[in-house]
Design an enzyme around this catalytic site. Structure first.
Site, PDB file in Angstrom:
ATOM      1  N   ASP A  78      33.888  40.256  36.537  1.00 19.61           N
ATOM      2  CA  ASP A  78      33.632  41.706  36.630  1.00 19.61           C
ATOM      3  C   ASP A  78      34.909  42.519  36.791  1.00 19.61           C
ATOM      4  OD1 ASP A  78      30.975  41.124  36.570  1.00 19.61           O
ATOM      5  OD2 ASP A  78      30.667  41.319  38.726  1.00 19.61           O
TER       6      ASP A  78
HETATM    7  P1  NAP Z   1      32.635  37.381  39.411  1.00 16.11           P
HETATM    8  O1  NAP Z   1      32.481  38.616  38.618  1.00 16.11           O
HETATM    9  O2  NAP Z   1      31.546  37.023  40.352  1.00 16.11           O
HETATM   10  O3  NAP Z   1      32.888  36.173  38.395  1.00 16.11           O
HETATM   11  C1  NAP Z   1      33.245  34.923  38.835  1.00 16.11           C
HETATM   12  C2  NAP Z   1      33.352  34.022  37.618  1.00 16.11           C
HETATM   13  O4  NAP Z   1      33.857  32.796  38.067  1.00 16.11           O
HETATM   14  C3  NAP Z   1      32.029  33.746  36.955  1.00 16.11           C
HETATM   15  O5  NAP Z   1      31.941  34.404  35.719  1.00 16.11           O
HETATM   16  C4  NAP Z   1      31.981  32.221  36.798  1.00 16.11           C
HETATM   17  O6  NAP Z   1      31.772  31.901  35.428  1.00 16.11           O
HETATM   18  C5  NAP Z   1      33.375  31.793  37.225  1.00 16.11           C
HETATM   19  N1  NAP Z   1      33.363  30.557  37.977  1.00 16.11           N
HETATM   20  C6  NAP Z   1      32.523  30.173  38.959  1.00 16.11           C
HETATM   21  N2  NAP Z   1      32.837  28.967  39.417  1.00 16.11           N
HETATM   22  C7  NAP Z   1      33.923  28.562  38.712  1.00 16.11           C
HETATM   23  C8  NAP Z   1      34.728  27.384  38.723  1.00 16.11           C
HETATM   24  N3  NAP Z   1      34.479  26.353  39.539  1.00 16.11           N
HETATM   25  N4  NAP Z   1      35.769  27.313  37.857  1.00 16.11           N
HETATM   26  C9  NAP Z   1      36.030  28.322  37.008  1.00 16.11           C
HETATM   27  N5  NAP Z   1      35.295  29.455  36.952  1.00 16.11           N
HETATM   28  C10 NAP Z   1      34.259  29.571  37.801  1.00 16.11           C
HETATM   29  O7  NAP Z   1      33.979  37.387  40.262  1.00 16.11           O
HETATM   30  P2  NAP Z   1      35.136  38.487  40.393  1.00 16.11           P
HETATM   31  O8  NAP Z   1      35.699  38.845  39.079  1.00 16.11           O
HETATM   32  O9  NAP Z   1      36.019  37.971  41.456  1.00 16.11           O
HETATM   33  O10 NAP Z   1      34.373  39.775  40.857  1.00 16.11           O
HETATM   34  C11 NAP Z   1      33.880  39.889  42.131  1.00 16.11           C
HETATM   35  C12 NAP Z   1      32.505  40.498  42.066  1.00 16.11           C
HETATM   36  O11 NAP Z   1      31.884  40.302  43.329  1.00 16.11           O
HETATM   37  C13 NAP Z   1      32.535  41.986  41.798  1.00 16.11           C
HETATM   38  O12 NAP Z   1      31.431  42.360  41.037  1.00 16.11           O
HETATM   39  C14 NAP Z   1      32.414  42.560  43.182  1.00 16.11           C
HETATM   40  O13 NAP Z   1      31.886  43.848  43.226  1.00 16.11           O
HETATM   41  C15 NAP Z   1      31.478  41.566  43.825  1.00 16.11           C
HETATM   42  N6  NAP Z   1      31.594  41.555  45.274  1.00 16.11           N
HETATM   43  C16 NAP Z   1      32.785  41.579  45.912  1.00 16.11           C
HETATM   44  C17 NAP Z   1      32.821  41.633  47.298  1.00 16.11           C
HETATM   45  C18 NAP Z   1      34.114  41.693  48.068  1.00 16.11           C
HETATM   46  O14 NAP Z   1      34.120  42.112  49.209  1.00 16.11           O
HETATM   47  N7  NAP Z   1      35.208  41.243  47.518  1.00 16.11           N
HETATM   48  C19 NAP Z   1      31.646  41.631  48.015  1.00 16.11           C
HETATM   49  C20 NAP Z   1      30.468  41.527  47.329  1.00 16.11           C
HETATM   50  C21 NAP Z   1      30.448  41.503  45.960  1.00 16.11           C
HETATM   51  P3  NAP Z   1      31.209  30.455  35.009  1.00 16.11           P
HETATM   52  O15 NAP Z   1      29.954  30.261  35.784  1.00 16.11           O
HETATM   53  O16 NAP Z   1      30.985  30.560  33.543  1.00 16.11           O
HETATM   54  O17 NAP Z   1      32.260  29.465  35.363  1.00 16.11           O
END
Ligand code: NAP
Length: 478
Positions: A399
């Site tokens: 994201d």
């Molecule tokens: P993300 O959008 O959740 O994407 C994580 C990606 O990691 C997934 O597409 C997944 O794809 C991949 N993944 C998972 N396990 C993996 C592994 N073992 N090896 C390689 N890839 C792996 O993560 P992000 O870009 O860090 O974004 C964070 C999101 O979380 C945002 O939408 C944010 O708003 C939300 N969020 C953040 C917080 C905060 O406080 N930081 C709190 C709540 C929500 P595959 O499954 O295809 O591997």
């Protein structure tokens, strides 16, 4: 013993100053450790200040001194042991637990004053009313903070799942019912200082459970920072109850800081606080109302091809995300970046404020692997640098690098600040498959001609990449 009054005043003032400096220092990674120490000293001074009463005498009995000193020592020891033993990955649970302890302390202080009033009635009707009202606020917010934090901790720890009834409208009726009961208890208690005491404690505790139980794991960090703010409000109210200006100031600072952090996180996730609190446990699919569609132009490549591009690069930016934490690949990543640095390739890390699942998640993860602070760059700093970047390595992030957030008004991500990695010459995205990130939507980055996917678990891919780089002789001097 009138000389004690100025000493107490100085101790209280110093504690407030150190706490303010501590909170300020926590905003920077570099000063955070020292800031934490300052805030700890402030708390110690505050506890010492309680031993001297406001009239400038050591007015409380030696018996009370012993209780306070024993409580401080036992609490301090438990806190130190917990902090030492807990792994970095369990930090959100520990923060939740500590918030809960803060809420419980305020609750117990207010309960003690309500059950064993020391007032002789000289405060007058208005004075009594203010005191009773402070007790009500302290009990109400303290109980919500305590029960809510314990539920949050249990959910993060995986001890508690989200019951299905909490996803229906029934939970709103339950919460409103508890709030009304707490209000009735509060009114009784405000009037006579005794009745309604347990009604408000029980109803507020149930309300804390009812509000926190439906919230999904990904939204938990927002709730935790909100509960942190509540623990400050409860402490400030307890400060009014016992007439401690120090507690009022410290509680107000914690309350305000927690509220600001909550707002920053909501902005970073493009969510409103109302949707986090009343939206329940949003699954990925329920978040996505737009931003869907099929991928039409996916290019994938092997770690070997990725290694060749890295070998030729002068400037590389690493974008860590949730998947990197899941794979626990931070140490392997550090080995890869060491090899690149040995080859005099400039390496920096782009840190999105909500990458991962808790504030500062990536900072903590990379710090654990000894990545120097100077190499971490915040989004606003790194974004203008992408056009001059040769290779971006996106590791388990999704994201936070989705260009839809800027281009597609129908996307649920629209408006969320993102890293402009597509501006770089070449982008490699390491993830296991084509599944979506937290928002549950397609990522337009993956379809772009300068993007290549390297499929696999982040730790495995980075391990392979390391071998390829070594085979190519990258970073091996001579
Ligand atoms: P993300 O959008 O959740 O994407 C994580 C990606 O990691 C997934 O597409 C997944 O794809 C991949 N993944 C998972 N396990 C993996 C592994 N073992 N090896 C390689 N890839 C792996 O993560 P992000 O870009 O860090 O974004 C964070 C999101 O979380 C945002 O939408 C944010 O708003 C939300 N969020 C953040 C917080 C905060 O406080 N930081 C709190 C709540 C929500 P595959 O499954 O295809 O591997």
């Amino acid at each position: 013993m009138t000389f004690i009054a100025p000493i107490k005043f100085a101790i209280d003032l110093l504690a407030v100053l150190l706490l303010a400096l501590g909170i300020k220092g926590l905003s920077k990674v570099r000063s955070a450790r020292e800031a934490n120490r300052l805030a700890g000293i402030a708390m110690m001074l505050a506890a010492f200040g309680v031993l001297l009463n406001s009239q400038g005498t050591i007015g409380i009995s030696i018996n009370s001194w012993i209780w306070i000193i024993c409580g401080t020592l036992i609490g301090g020891l438990l806190g130190a042991l917990t902090a030492k033993r807990v792994p970095m990955t369990a930090m959100p649970e520990i923060v939740a637990l500590f918030n809960g302890c803060g809420g419980m302390s305020s609750l117990l202080v207010a309960l003690g004053v309500a059950l064993f009033p020391s007032s002789d009635g000289s405060d007058g009707f208005v004075g009594e009313l203010i005191r009773n009202f402070s007790i009500v606020v302290s009990l109400f917010v303290g109980a919500i903070t305590f029960s809510g934090s314990i539920v949050a901790m249990a959910k993060l720890q995986g001890w508690l799942s989200t019951p299905s009834w909490t996803q229906s409208k029934a939970r709103h009726f339950f919460n409103i019912f508890c709030a009304v009961l707490a209000l009735i208890g509060g009114i009784y208690l405000s009037i006579d200082g005794q009745n309604g005491l347990f009604l408000i404690v029980i109803a507020s505790s149930l309300l804390g459970i009812g509000v926190t139980l439906p919230i999904g794991g990904a939204d938990m960090p927002v709730v935790i920072s909100l509960l942190n703010s509540y623990s400050g409000v409860a402490a400030a109210a307890a400060g009014f109850v016992v007439g401690s200006q120090l507690l009022i100031v410290a509680g107000a600072m914690v309350g305000a800081a927690g509220l600001i952090l909550t707002q920053v996180m909501c902005d970073g996730m493009n969510r409103s606080l109302v949707s986090v609190l009343f939206g329940g446990a949003l699954g990925s699919s329920s978040v996505a109302s737009g931003g869907g569609g099929e991928y039409t132009n996916i290019t994938s490549c092997s770690p070997e091809e990725c290694a060749l591009s890295l070998e030729a690069a002068e400037r590389v930016v690493i974008v860590p995300g949730y998947g990197l934490a899941v794979a626990q690949a931070q140490h392997t990543l550090r080995e890869v970046t060491r090899v690149l640095e040995n080859a005099e390739i400039e390496v920096t890390y782009a840190i999105h404020p909500v990458a991962g699942r808790m504030p500062g998640h990536m900072n903590v993860l990379l710090a654990e692997a000894d990545v120097p602070y100077e190499q971490l760059k915040e989004m606003d700093v790194i974004n203008p640098e992408f056009p001059a970047t040769d290779v971006v390595l996106v590791l388990g992030a999704n994201d936070v690098v989705n260009p839809q957030a800027k281009t597609d008004q129908s996307s649920p991500l629209y408006g969320m600040p993102v890293l402009d990695v597509q501006e770089a010459r070449t982008v490699f995205v390491v993830k296991r498959g084509m599944s979506a990130g937290y928002s549950g939507i397609k990522n337009d980055l993956f379809d772009l001609p300068n993007t290549s996917m390297v499929f696999g678990d982040a730790k495995k891919v980075l391990g392979d990449l390391l071998l390829e780089l070594k085979d190519l002789g990258v970073g091996s001097k001579g």
